[in-house]
Design a protein around this motif. Structure first.
Motif, PDB file in Angstrom:
ATOM      1  N   VAL A   2      78.330  43.137  59.755  1.00  0.00           N
ATOM      2  CA  VAL A   2      76.992  43.554  60.173  1.00  0.00           C
ATOM      3  C   VAL A   2      75.913  44.198  59.853  1.00  0.00           C
ATOM      4  N   GLN A   3      75.229  43.844  59.433  1.00  0.00           N
ATOM      5  CA  GLN A   3      74.333  43.132  59.451  1.00  0.00           C
ATOM      6  C   GLN A   3      72.371  42.978  59.385  1.00  0.00           C
ATOM      7  N   PHE A   4      71.482  43.743  60.029  1.00  0.00           N
ATOM      8  CA  PHE A   4      70.095  43.839  60.825  1.00  0.00           C
ATOM      9  C   PHE A   4      69.238  43.530  59.804  1.00  0.00           C
ATOM     10  N   VAL A   5      68.680  42.777  59.617  1.00  0.00           N
ATOM     11  CA  VAL A   5      67.077  42.910  58.458  1.00  0.00           C
ATOM     12  C   VAL A   5      65.596  42.294  59.318  1.00  0.00           C
ATOM     13  N   GLU A   6      64.640  43.746  59.543  1.00  0.00           N
ATOM     14  CA  GLU A   6      64.022  43.065  61.121  1.00  0.00           C
ATOM     15  C   GLU A   6      62.159  42.789  59.646  1.00  0.00           C
ATOM     16  N   ALA A   7      61.750  42.103  59.986  1.00  0.00           N
ATOM     17  CA  ALA A   7      60.550  42.127  59.777  1.00  0.00           C
ATOM     18  C   ALA A   7      59.187  41.897  60.401  1.00  0.00           C
ATOM     19  N   GLY A   8      58.126  42.028  59.827  1.00  0.00           N
ATOM     20  CA  GLY A   8      56.762  41.766  60.895  1.00  0.00           C
ATOM     21  C   GLY A   8      55.910  42.600  61.583  1.00  0.00           C
ATOM     22  N   GLY A   9      56.241  43.759  61.038  1.00  0.00           N
ATOM     23  CA  GLY A   9      55.381  44.501  61.405  1.00  0.00           C
ATOM     24  C   GLY A   9      54.303  44.866  60.920  1.00  0.00           C
ATOM     25  N   GLY A  10      53.331  46.045  61.254  1.00  0.00           N
ATOM     26  CA  GLY A  10      52.591  46.393  60.903  1.00  0.00           C
ATOM     27  C   GLY A  10      50.882  47.133  61.712  1.00  0.00           C
ATOM     28  N   LEU A  11      50.336  47.055  61.392  1.00  0.00           N
ATOM     29  CA  LEU A  11      49.014  48.066  61.621  1.00  0.00           C
ATOM     30  C   LEU A  11      47.434  46.650  62.632  1.00  0.00           C
ATOM     31  N   VAL A  12      48.068  47.281  63.379  1.00  0.00           N
ATOM     32  CA  VAL A  12      47.306  45.815  64.904  1.00  0.00           C
ATOM     33  C   VAL A  12      46.155  47.139  65.324  1.00  0.00           C
ATOM     34  N   GLN A  13      45.223  46.132  66.029  1.00  0.00           N
ATOM     35  CA  GLN A  13      44.043  46.935  66.291  1.00  0.00           C
ATOM     36  C   GLN A  13      44.350  47.017  67.733  1.00  0.00           C
ATOM     37  N   PRO A  14      44.326  47.821  69.290  1.00  0.00           N
ATOM     38  CA  PRO A  14      43.991  47.336  70.584  1.00  0.00           C
ATOM     39  C   PRO A  14      44.308  46.214  70.981  1.00  0.00           C
ATOM     40  N   GLY A  15      45.370  45.921  71.489  1.00  0.00           N
ATOM     41  CA  GLY A  15      44.627  43.477  72.060  1.00  0.00           C
ATOM     42  C   GLY A  15      45.240  43.305  71.607  1.00  0.00           C
ATOM     43  N   GLY A  16      45.351  43.447  69.854  1.00  0.00           N
ATOM     44  CA  GLY A  16      46.415  42.566  69.040  1.00  0.00           C
ATOM     45  C   GLY A  16      46.962  41.569  68.665  1.00  0.00           C
ATOM     46  N   SER A  17      48.091  40.800  68.420  1.00  0.00           N
ATOM     47  CA  SER A  17      49.497  40.199  68.614  1.00  0.00           C
ATOM     48  C   SER A  17      50.516  40.231  67.134  1.00  0.00           C
ATOM     49  N   LEU A  18      51.460  40.698  67.630  1.00  0.00           N
ATOM     50  CA  LEU A  18      52.602  40.853  66.413  1.00  0.00           C
ATOM     51  C   LEU A  18      53.633  39.547  66.999  1.00  0.00           C
ATOM     52  N   ARG A  19      54.743  39.500  65.703  1.00  0.00           N
ATOM     53  CA  ARG A  19      55.439  38.665  65.643  1.00  0.00           C
ATOM     54  C   ARG A  19      56.820  39.147  64.953  1.00  0.00           C
ATOM     55  N   LEU A  20      57.637  40.028  65.414  1.00  0.00           N
ATOM     56  CA  LEU A  20      58.408  40.237  64.571  1.00  0.00           C
ATOM     57  C   LEU A  20      59.956  39.259  64.323  1.00  0.00           C
ATOM     58  N   SER A  21      60.646  39.635  63.030  1.00  0.00           N
ATOM     59  CA  SER A  21      61.593  38.993  63.517  1.00  0.00           C
ATOM     60  C   SER A  21      62.771  39.156  63.215  1.00  0.00           C
ATOM     61  N   ALA A  74      70.815  28.658  65.516  1.00  0.00           N
ATOM     62  CA  ALA A  74      71.221  28.025  64.419  1.00  0.00           C
ATOM     63  C   ALA A  74      70.839  28.134  63.512  1.00  0.00           C
ATOM     64  N   LYS A  75      70.087  29.934  63.653  1.00  0.00           N
ATOM     65  CA  LYS A  75      69.491  30.970  62.218  1.00  0.00           C
ATOM     66  C   LYS A  75      69.886  31.950  62.111  1.00  0.00           C
ATOM     67  N   ASN A  76      70.789  32.401  62.998  1.00  0.00           N
ATOM     68  CA  ASN A  76      71.307  33.889  62.997  1.00  0.00           C
ATOM     69  C   ASN A  76      69.944  35.128  63.337  1.00  0.00           C
ATOM     70  N   SER A  77      68.725  34.486  63.788  1.00  0.00           N
ATOM     71  CA  SER A  77      67.224  34.974  64.031  1.00  0.00           C
ATOM     72  C   SER A  77      67.415  35.724  65.235  1.00  0.00           C
ATOM     73  N   MET A  78      66.493  36.250  65.560  1.00  0.00           N
ATOM     74  CA  MET A  78      65.965  36.551  66.560  1.00  0.00           C
ATOM     75  C   MET A  78      64.264  37.032  66.814  1.00  0.00           C
ATOM     76  N   TYR A  79      63.981  37.092  67.403  1.00  0.00           N
ATOM     77  CA  TYR A  79      62.162  37.292  67.685  1.00  0.00           C
ATOM     78  C   TYR A  79      61.442  37.574  68.839  1.00  0.00           C
ATOM     79  N   LEU A  80      60.531  38.824  67.879  1.00  0.00           N
ATOM     80  CA  LEU A  80      59.644  39.118  69.685  1.00  0.00           C
ATOM     81  C   LEU A  80      58.225  39.175  68.721  1.00  0.00           C
ATOM     82  N   GLN A  81      57.880  38.233  70.433  1.00  0.00           N
ATOM     83  CA  GLN A  81      56.309  38.052  70.240  1.00  0.00           C
ATOM     84  C   GLN A  81      55.258  39.141  70.874  1.00  0.00           C
ATOM     85  N   MET A  82      54.803  39.599  70.103  1.00  0.00           N
ATOM     86  CA  MET A  82      54.179  41.051  71.043  1.00  0.00           C
ATOM     87  C   MET A  82      52.820  40.799  71.036  1.00  0.00           C
TER      88      MET A  82
END
Length: 114
Positions: A2-21, A74-82
């Protein structure tokens, strides 16, 4: 293996948004109850959101109403909208199974700061 590959992080100001995959390999992804976890400096890793194979979701109280978990079997993928990010959301975010976690991936760093 099993392998997990996370992406999408970064630096964001308070109140901002990010989407992780997270792309998952090595397991029959669609049958597993999956989750997003996070670990802040000097704190224990915590489960912040989870989603079953049937797309039933649960959230920690600290992120309820701000984060949305989703998956594409179908894409073996998961997301987190923040959305409406707060400084206390700063952490390394990981994906993994909920029941009997497998070896952890490298995670993705989320930093919320002005």
């Amino acid at each position: 293996q099993v392998q997990f590959v996370e992406a999408g992080g970064g630096l964001v100001q308070p109140g901002g948004s990010l989407r992780l995959s997270c792309v998952v390999s090595g397991i029959t992804f669609r049958v597993y109850h999956m989750g997003w976890y996070r670990q802040a400096p000097e704190k224990q890793r915590e489960l912040v959101a989870s989603i079953t194979g049937g797309h039933t979701t649960t959230y920690a109280d600290s992120v309820k109403g701000r984060f949305t978990i989703s998956r594409d079997n179908a894409k073996n993928s998961m997301y987190l909208q923040m959305n409406s990010l707060k400084p206390e959301d700063t952490a390394v975010y990981y994906c993994n199974k909920v029941n009997g976690p497998a070896p952890w991936g490298q995670g993705t760093q989320v930093t919320v700061s002005s």
